[in-house]
Structures are given as structure tokens and as C-alpha cells.
Motif scaffolding. Structure first.
Motif, PDB file in Angstrom:
ATOM      1  N   ILE A   1      29.514  26.462  39.034  1.00  0.00           N
ATOM      2  CA  ILE A   1      30.299  26.911  40.201  1.00  0.00           C
ATOM      3  C   ILE A   1      29.861  28.324  40.600  1.00  0.00           C
ATOM      4  O   ILE A   1      29.603  28.618  41.779  1.00  0.00           O
ATOM      5  N   ARG A   2      29.687  29.210  39.586  1.00  0.00           N
ATOM      6  CA  ARG A   2      29.252  30.596  39.898  1.00  0.00           C
ATOM      7  C   ARG A   2      27.885  30.582  40.570  1.00  0.00           C
ATOM      8  O   ARG A   2      27.670  31.229  41.596  1.00  0.00           O
ATOM      9  N   VAL A   3      26.952  29.783  39.977  1.00  0.00           N
ATOM     10  CA  VAL A   3      25.601  29.693  40.543  1.00  0.00           C
ATOM     11  C   VAL A   3      25.671  29.276  42.013  1.00  0.00           C
ATOM     12  O   VAL A   3      25.066  29.884  42.898  1.00  0.00           O
ATOM     13  N   GLY A   4      26.439  28.241  42.286  1.00  0.00           N
ATOM     14  CA  GLY A   4      26.528  27.722  43.663  1.00  0.00           C
ATOM     15  C   GLY A   4      27.097  28.753  44.617  1.00  0.00           C
ATOM     16  O   GLY A   4      26.560  28.988  45.707  1.00  0.00           O
ATOM     17  N   LEU A   5      28.173  29.448  44.191  1.00  0.00           N
ATOM     18  CA  LEU A   5      28.828  30.392  45.111  1.00  0.00           C
ATOM     19  C   LEU A   5      27.984  31.647  45.310  1.00  0.00           C
ATOM     20  O   LEU A   5      27.956  32.234  46.392  1.00  0.00           O
ATOM     21  N   GLU A   6      27.253  32.031  44.235  1.00  0.00           N
ATOM     22  CA  GLU A   6      26.349  33.190  44.408  1.00  0.00           C
ATOM     23  C   GLU A   6      25.286  32.871  45.463  1.00  0.00           C
ATOM     24  O   GLU A   6      25.029  33.657  46.380  1.00  0.00           O
TER      25      GLU A   6
ATOM     26  N   LEU B 209      37.386  33.341  46.538  1.00  0.00           N
ATOM     27  CA  LEU B 209      36.441  34.456  46.413  1.00  0.00           C
ATOM     28  C   LEU B 209      36.957  35.684  47.125  1.00  0.00           C
ATOM     29  O   LEU B 209      37.649  35.579  48.156  1.00  0.00           O
TER      30      LEU B 209
ATOM     31  N   ILE C 263      34.418  35.475  42.270  1.00  0.00           N
ATOM     32  CA  ILE C 263      35.537  34.548  42.079  1.00  0.00           C
ATOM     33  C   ILE C 263      36.771  35.352  41.678  1.00  0.00           C
ATOM     34  O   ILE C 263      36.768  36.041  40.660  1.00  0.00           O
TER      35      ILE C 263
ATOM     36  N   VAL D 220      20.330  24.872  43.354  1.00  0.00           N
ATOM     37  CA  VAL D 220      21.390  24.611  44.327  1.00  0.00           C
ATOM     38  C   VAL D 220      20.817  23.792  45.469  1.00  0.00           C
ATOM     39  O   VAL D 220      19.695  24.047  45.933  1.00  0.00           O
TER      40      VAL D 220
ATOM     41  N   TRP E   3      41.095  30.962  40.037  1.00  0.00           N
ATOM     42  CA  TRP E   3      40.813  29.559  39.723  1.00  0.00           C
ATOM     43  C   TRP E   3      42.143  28.817  39.906  1.00  0.00           C
ATOM     44  O   TRP E   3      43.138  29.161  39.271  1.00  0.00           O
TER      45      TRP E   3
ATOM     46  N   SER F 180      18.859  26.779  36.729  1.00  0.00           N
ATOM     47  CA  SER F 180      19.897  26.410  37.702  1.00  0.00           C
ATOM     48  C   SER F 180      19.247  26.142  39.051  1.00  0.00           C
ATOM     49  O   SER F 180      18.215  26.720  39.387  1.00  0.00           O
TER      50      SER F 180
ATOM     51  N   GLY G 157      32.549  38.103  47.465  1.00  0.00           N
ATOM     52  CA  GLY G 157      31.486  37.352  46.784  1.00  0.00           C
ATOM     53  C   GLY G 157      31.770  37.061  45.320  1.00  0.00           C
ATOM     54  O   GLY G 157      30.996  36.383  44.654  1.00  0.00           O
TER      55      GLY G 157
END
Lengths: 67, 67, 67, 67, 67, 67, 67, 67, 67, 67, 67, 67
Positions: free
Chosen positions: E22-27, G48, G53, D4, G56, D2, G51
Motif C-alpha cells: 500500500i505504501r509503495v503504491g501511494l508513494e 493521506l 499515510i 506499480v 488506517w 516492488s 503524501g
């Protein structure tokens, strides 16, 4: 004479009007960024609580010149 | 009954508010064009000088009926 | 906790300002709809009569939560 | 694997051409950001002084990978 | 009560699904930014290698509140 | 200090390049309009004859200040 | 054979996935509307909390045929 | 006199300029398609390697007349 | 061979059909403008009175070549 | 090193999920086209039968490199 | 004098023409809604069966004034 | 039951009306493509010669199912 500026997007809320929300947003931007030149108003939204307008919110694209 | 109108795009600036900028723009348009019917606000922009809002600017699509 | 809301589109007119037109629209919406949460301003238009602004009109996307 | 990246929006001006304005903008971005991968040209504008083109301006969406 | 938030645009990739991207980006965003409130999914793209999906990529507009 | 400008849309063609087409268009505009301040490039199109590029065409939104 | 359908816009939230949010929204729509034929996904947003989610959310344009 | 044309979308890359990328794309299109009439430039992107522009890329909508 | 054309926006109404409204608009344009080459139909709207269609209205972008 | 790719638009349906519809579409594209590089998801739609989701449909812009 | 109107979106089909589809849609709307003022044509689609046009379909945004 | 369709863009001209231009385009498409299901009208343009409408032109997005 070449120059480069950055455009950053912020949202700002006020409980009185869109124009106040714009001032709030630009004051906050000018507090951390130098050479803030202006902003485009991209979105305008109002929030309600119990049928009364509780907040006026704007999305601004703020331009500031990079030294 | 057929009728034809023209749509012309103007920008107008004021140092007090968007609503004043709209008035300024439509007054100028009405000074040179007959049968000005109205206008859509297409864009809203503010300019800053030394961190203070120095101008409120709008882009208007003005409709006027052709005789 | 899942929830569903509806978005309905209205236009509202006032003879004084866009902000008043927004209030008029949301008051009318809140009179017939429950849980009105807010609205996006999608369009802003002014009408003229004899060169003077006779009406300020907005198109609003109003959100209300379904029970 | 992954990864970003961030997308930041800049405007850049040059007195010779759009292509030079793009170089100016990306050079400035690469001076402060690592891993700049590329940019989309979102807007192109020319300014005039006394009927002559005085500046070529572009709005760029610049992508740079976050480590 | 006025508040200001910033919206920053990121792209994130995952080799399993859009939701994981999406999870990767927000983390990654939450690792460097405080008060991340949420994100809009603006674009969804898949990459192929030898006819198989090798990456799921999203463009996110991430909102975080400025203190 | 209020000011009003007009935005008019023109198309311009050249047989050498987009940049030349922009010059052609602005020269023609400046020949009949005073205070031409600048232009946004809205569209870019090329025409072919027998597989060769015969014309470079741009659509410009030209801004000129009204006295 | 003429027929008329209506398109209504709803937002739906779920704490597990976009696909579940779509199901939630369409179930709620089918509970009050007859002949629901389908829906376009217009927007996708995640919220969020700390941190992670927490929701949705989708905006759906739902089509249902009027008898 | 009725006539029908097709519009196909291509991307083309060059290591020297957007105008060269347009030529490359149209040459390739004219090699396999007859009656290529022209193209609209829909997107313009540059790629970087080690801070230098390594490729100029365009997305073109190419029109060719069907016999 | 360089050439410059102008694009002006008009609205035209007819009480019979969109196609008639287009004719009305272009006839009016050709009465005051030389070298009118064509027009794009940008919008189509119908007005009702007492449940019956009273007017068919189009917004046209009219192109005319400047000598 | 110049290269040219084509972008073709397809719709694909699956009775299980959007992600499966994307796989179905790309498999079909790879069966007839060489060098398929990836795809943008442009639209997402669900169909209902008797209140249940009967199909998940996507519109994809598929990119494949021309030799 | 303030007034509020609602905008609702409908699709209407006819087997003869777009103009007939518009009539069908507005007749149906006027049967259940009071004060229908007009409609914008947002989309136009034709369906085929065995190579022949079997239906003309429009998407209309219908405006009706709320008492 | 999964299925894949392709969307191809064509322009079609007629000297009598938009509806005839649509028929011309779809007839030509059905002559070379199987399973043509329908088309969206994306653009409508008229050409003039000596002040008279000489051609009605449409841009169509045509959908056909792949076997």
C-alpha cells in the motif's frame, strides 16, 4: 467503423443537490476532456454538519471518446 | 390470501431531470399495465451533447399485481 | 488519534421527492443520535396509487461518531 | 522488487466480433500507453440496426506497468 | 463550495507485506499526482514461488482532488 | 424528447458458438418485438455430452423501444 | 437450543495499522455490548496527509449474542 | 430421484481464442473427471506481449455429477 | 438444434410457507405461459402483523421456452 | 502453449495475525498440492473470547497449475 | 405523510428448520422492538455434528417503524 | 492453534423439498469427506414438468476441516 472510448471515475460535491453535483462534475470533466458523451451515477452520499445537510456528493463514471 | 405480481424492467429518458424520467416511465407503464404498485430505481445515467446535459435516463424495475 | 463510528440503516418516505425523503430520514436520525456525519443512499423506490406517485422512499446508511 | 501498475477502463466497438473489438481496444491503448500487460473483459454488448447486429462492444479493464 | 476529485485504480506489489505494498503504491501515486487524499483496498493477492510467498499485491482505488 | 424502452431477458442456445447463440436469440426477439436496439450478454454457459461441447448458451438482456 | 445474535456495523480508525484499527473498534464495541463473538472486515481504507499515510480505517460487521 | 453434482473452478489458457481456451479447459477436466455436464464462463482475460495478444484466458465453473 | 427461452420475474405470497409461495407463483405462471421449465428463488421475505408472520413472499425468475 | 490451473477455496486460522493465517493456509495447501501459484484473499474475520481477539481467519482462493 | 423505519441485522438458529429459525429470530426481535414490519432472509447456513444437521441458521434484515 | 479447512461447492436435487435436497447433499459429502462442519445455501432452484414441480435443487458451499 471501430471506435474506442475511455471511462474515468470522478467524485463531485455541491452544497445544493445531487443534480447540481452531477453538473459540477461534468463541467469540470468537459473542461479538460474532449468528446465527453455521458456518465453513470454509481454512488450518492450526503454530509451533515450540526444536523443539517452540508454537501451532496456523487461518484460518476464518465465516458469520453478517444480520437 | 395468496397474490402474484410481475416485475418488468424499463428505461425512461427525460430532458429535464431523473424525477421527470421516473414519471415518464411510470406513466407509460400505467398506460398498458393494470395495478402498477411501484418501482425500484436500478440505474441513473446522464447523456451529454456539446458539454451540456441533453438527457437524464433511469432504469426502473416496475411491479404490477396480476389479477 | 483513534475514533470509532457506527453505521445504521434506515428507510425514509416522503410524498414529494427523494431529496425530501433524505432530509426526513436524517432529521429523524439526528433527533436520537449524536454526531451524525452523513449517509450513503443505498436504494431508491417509488410507490404508486391509481397511477400517480404517492411516495418516494430511500434506504440510507447513516454514519454517526461514538464518543 | 516492488512495482506499480495502473488499471484504466475503456470501451471498444467493432462491426465484426467481440474478439475484434478487444483487438481494436488494446491496439488503441498500446498506441498511447507503454507496458500494456493485459485486460479483463468486464462487459459485452451488441447493437442492432433493422434487426441486424451492427456493432459488437466490450468494456475492458486494461493493466499497464508504470516505469 | 463545489469540488471535484478523480479516482484512479492501481496495483502495487511488495515482497514483504500488504501494508508495504500500500505504501509503495501511494508513494508512486503521490510522485505524479497532486492532492492524493486516500485509497480503498479493493483486492489482496499473494504470489508463491517454490511454496514460499514471493509477493504481496494490492489493488487500490486512489482519490486525488482536481484543482 | 422523452422515450421509454423495455428490457427483457432471454436465453439462447446454439451448437456452434456463443456468437451464433447471440444471433439466434436476437433473431427470435426481433421476430416478435419491434425496435430491438441491442442486448447485454449477462451469462455464458457450455453444455457437454460425452466430453464434447454440445451447446453454447447465453443469457441476454434485450432492449426494445416502446412506441 | 435456539439462539439469536445481532450484527452491527462500525468503522474504526488508527494511525498505525489495519490490525490496530480492528482492535480499537472491537475494544469500543466490547465496552458497550456483551457477548461480542467476532467481526468480518468489510472494507479497508487509508487516508493521506502531505503524501504520508495519516490513518488506517476499517469497516467491521460485529456479531454479539443476545441473552 | 436425488442426485448430487460437484462444481470445481478452473482457469484455462490458449493462444488463439476464448472458445479454444474453453475447449482446452473442458478437455483437461474430462480427462480426470467423469460425468462432466458443462461449465459457466465466469471471467475472460487477455494477456499482451509487445502490444500483441499472447494468450486468451477464461475462468470456468465446471459441473460434474457424482455417482 | 437452437432454442430460445424467456426469463420473467414474479413475486408470490402465501400465508403458510415459502414453498407454498413458490407453488402459488408457478401455478399462476403456468396458467398464462406455455413450456414453463423452472425458476430460481432470488429473494425471500416475511411480513409481520402484531408480531406474528402474516405472509411468506418470494421473488422468482421463471424460465419458459418460446416455440 | 495452453495450460490449465485449478482454483480451490480454503479457510485458515491463526492466533497472531491475518498474514500468519495466510502463511498457514498456503503451507497446508503446498503440502498436498503441486505448483501452487498464489491466492486471492476473499474474506477476513476475527473471533473474540472474553473481549480479546482469539483468532484471525482468512478465506483464500488458491490457484495451482495442473500438469 | 413521512415515516422512518430502521433495518437491523440479526442471526437466528434452530435445531429443526430454517422456517423455525426465522420465527425464533422475529419473536426475539418483537420482544424488544415495537412495530416490527418484516424481514428479508439474507443468508441460510446449516451446521453439522457427526454427519447430522445440528442447526439451521438464517441472517435476517428486520424492518421496524420508528414512532 | 492454527487450523485449515476446505470449501467445496456441490449441487443436490430432491423431488420433495429444499430441506431434503440439503440433507441429500450433505449425506453424499459426508460419505466421502471427513470433518464436514456445515454448508451455506448459495442458490435455490425448482424444475417443472407439465406445470408440476418435479425437483427442488440447491447449490451448497460445504466446509470440511483438513487434518
Amino acid at each position: 467503423m471501430s471506435s474506442v472510448a475511455r471511462i474515468t471515475t470522478i467524485t463531485a460535491r455541491s452544497d445544493t443537490s445531487f443534480e447540481d453535483a452531477i453538473r459540477v462534475g461534468l463541467e469540470r470533466a468537459s473542461a479538460t476532456l474532449r468528446n465527453v458523451k455521458g456518465a453513470w451515477v454509481k454512488e450518492q452520499e450526503v454530509n451533515l454538519e450540526d444536523g443539517k445537510i452540508s454537501a451532496w456528493q456523487v461518484v460518476l463514471e464518465v465516458t469520453f471518446v478517444l480520437e
